[in-house]
Design an enzyme around this catalytic site. Structure first.
Site, PDB file in Angstrom:
ATOM      1  N   ARG A  45       0.852  -1.213   0.000  1.00 42.16           N
ATOM      2  CA  ARG A  45       0.000   0.000   0.000  1.00 42.16           C
ATOM      3  C   ARG A  45       0.880   1.253   0.000  1.00 42.16           C
ATOM      4  O   ARG A  45       0.598   2.231  -0.677  1.00 42.16           O
ATOM      5  CB  ARG A  45      -0.932  -0.003   1.227  1.00 42.16           C
ATOM      6  CG  ARG A  45      -1.979  -1.108   1.193  1.00 42.16           C
ATOM      7  CD  ARG A  45      -3.023  -0.951   2.279  1.00 42.16           C
ATOM      8  NE  ARG A  45      -2.536  -1.166   3.630  1.00 42.16           N
ATOM      9  CZ  ARG A  45      -2.477  -2.347   4.264  1.00 42.16           C
ATOM     10  NH1 ARG A  45      -2.880  -3.443   3.633  1.00 42.16           N
ATOM     11  NH2 ARG A  45      -2.042  -2.443   5.506  1.00 42.16           N
ATOM     12  N   LYS A 135     -11.500  15.283   5.455  1.00 40.66           N
ATOM     13  CA  LYS A 135     -12.688  14.822   4.739  1.00 40.66           C
ATOM     14  C   LYS A 135     -13.559  13.951   5.632  1.00 40.66           C
ATOM     15  O   LYS A 135     -13.048  13.156   6.418  1.00 40.66           O
ATOM     16  CB  LYS A 135     -12.275  14.002   3.513  1.00 40.66           C
ATOM     17  CG  LYS A 135     -13.464  13.516   2.683  1.00 40.66           C
ATOM     18  CD  LYS A 135     -13.060  12.489   1.656  1.00 40.66           C
ATOM     19  CE  LYS A 135     -13.582  11.120   2.051  1.00 40.66           C
ATOM     20  NZ  LYS A 135     -13.424  10.114   1.001  1.00 40.66           N
ATOM     21  N   LYS A 218     -18.068  18.652  -1.259  1.00 35.53           N
ATOM     22  CA  LYS A 218     -17.758  17.535  -2.171  1.00 35.53           C
ATOM     23  C   LYS A 218     -19.034  16.740  -2.422  1.00 35.53           C
ATOM     24  O   LYS A 218     -19.355  15.795  -1.702  1.00 35.53           O
ATOM     25  CB  LYS A 218     -16.669  16.638  -1.561  1.00 35.53           C
ATOM     26  CG  LYS A 218     -16.325  15.407  -2.383  1.00 35.53           C
ATOM     27  CD  LYS A 218     -15.003  14.791  -1.958  1.00 35.53           C
ATOM     28  CE  LYS A 218     -14.774  13.454  -2.645  1.00 35.53           C
ATOM     29  NZ  LYS A 218     -13.395  12.971  -2.494  1.00 35.53           N
TER      30      LYS A 218
HETATM   31  P1  13P Z   1     -14.670   8.290  -5.866  1.00 32.12           P
HETATM   32  O1  13P Z   1     -14.166   9.413  -6.720  1.00 32.12           O
HETATM   33  O2  13P Z   1     -14.102   6.949  -6.216  1.00 32.12           O
HETATM   34  O3  13P Z   1     -16.158   8.299  -5.699  1.00 32.12           O
HETATM   35  O4  13P Z   1     -14.091   8.560  -4.407  1.00 32.12           O
HETATM   36  C1  13P Z   1     -14.137   9.847  -3.913  1.00 32.12           C
HETATM   37  C2  13P Z   1     -14.144   9.785  -2.456  1.00 32.12           C
HETATM   38  O5  13P Z   1     -13.351  10.395  -1.798  1.00 32.12           O
HETATM   39  C3  13P Z   1     -15.163   8.956  -1.814  1.00 32.12           C
HETATM   40  O6  13P Z   1     -15.259   9.309  -0.482  1.00 32.12           O
END
Ligand code: 13P
Length: 341
Positions: A45, A135, A218
């Site tokens: 990873r 996030k 987002k």
């Molecule tokens: P995806 O772009 O694969 O949807 O992932 C974005 C993301 O951060 C999901 O939490």
């Protein structure tokens, strides 16, 4: 603190740049590795993420990277801490701080996100490690009788409490309410669910006194369900997505960075581009860019396959997608670029 946060938020959505979400939990990346026959160990990873983060010229298209807890604590093969490696390149280190999803009791098919307990202390630790953005993902499913108002509200409240904590502890919160594309529903259903989710989220953010210029939204794009027989074209995705955002997102929000949500990498680029073309015509107030995981990583991961000799080709594949999405964030992507490059 607020001035510093607003500057970081503005850097995150600088013109032609977006975010690389590389914050897959160990379980999620293991599933993706397994499909490609890649062994999943702490070292593999690390090697994979180091391959991504050292791609030449990544900083031209990527403003920040969202890391997972394991990765922010790892060092690159030369001994440099991963957040330092990114910061030296002018890429803002970020961290996923939620602790994943659990079923919402008594609401079949609906879930909420854990991780508020102890969050203040974890944010302080991540900031000391160099993180400047965070996030938290809330998930909303579409189905028979769902989303319910209880699910929408529970997720919005958590997002707002998380966002406030981030701002007080010196990190820019990425507020992610994801309406999933799973299902056979049409694009109008997605539009309804997304609008309801964003409405709840901004209501909660307002009530919890979160600063809009010190955060990034987002959201999902408004799309047809993955199993819907009719897949809406990019122009319709753009129209529906912007209609939804214009009804729910305050002008003061610094920027919007879409997740890819399971769209293929080329479809995600085409949709992001159409959204920006339409946004320019409508003169929408926010920068609209990407914060993709799968739509940036699918091709480099498939090329890398855990083999050191594939590193350069994998990095080129990442840069190619980052460049296309950077162009899409300016409304300058053309599907013909896929053939030419
Ligand atoms: P995806 O772009 O694969 O949807 O992932 C974005 C993301 O951060 C999901 O939490």
């Amino acid at each position: 603190m607020s001035d510093e946060l607003a500057q970081i938020a503005a850097r995150m959505v600088a013109p032609g740049k977006g975010l690389l979400a590389a914050d897959e939990s160990t379980g999620t990346i293991e599933k993706r590795f397994k499909k490609l026959g890649i062994e999943c160990t702490e070292e593999s990873r690390r090697d994979y993420r180091e391959m991504l983060f050292t791609a030449p010229e990544l900083e031209k298209y990527i403003s920040g990277v969202i890391l997972y807890d394991e990765t922010i604590r790892q060092r690159a093969s030369d001994g440099k801490p991963i957040p330092e490696l990114l910061a030296e390149r002018g890429i803002i280190p970020g961290i996923k701080v939620d602790k994943g999803l659990v079923d919402l009791p008594f609401f079949p098919g609906e879930r909420f996100t854990q991780g508020l307990d102890g969050l203040a202390g974890r944010l302080d630790e991540y900031r000391r490690m160099g993180a400047r953005l965070a996030k938290w993902r809330g998930v909303i499913a579409i189905g028979e009788g769902i989303p319910t108002s209880q699910c929408l509200r529970a997720n919005a409240e958590s997002l707002a409490r998380y966002a406030g904590l981030c701002q007080v502890h010196g990190l820019v919160p990425i507020v992610e309410p994801e309406v999933l594309m799973d299902g056979a529903h049409d694009i109008k259903t997605c539009r309804w669910a997304t609008e309801a989710a964003l409405h709840e989220v901004f209501d909660a953010l307002t009530r919890y006194r979160v600063g809009f210029k010190d955060m990034i939204l987002k959201p999902n794009m408004v799309l047809s369900g993955a199993d819907c027989p009719r897949q809406a074209p990019p122009e319709e995705v753009a129209e529906m997505t912007l209609a939804c955002l214009r009804r729910t997102v305050p002008v003061a929000v610094t920027g919007i960075a879409f997740l890819s949500g399971g769209q293929s990498d080329t479809v995600a680029s085409a949709n992001l581009n159409a959204i920006n073309v339409k946004a320019q015509a409508l003169k929408t107030p926010w920068t609209l860019t990407f914060s993709f995981s799968r739509a940036l990583q699918a091709s480099p991961m498939a090329i890398w396959r855990g083999q050191a000799e594939n590193k350069t080709a994998a990095q080129q594949a990442l840069i190619r997608r980052a460049r296309f999405n950077g162009a899409a964030a300016l409304g300058q992507y053309d599907p013909e670029m896929e053939q030419a490059a």
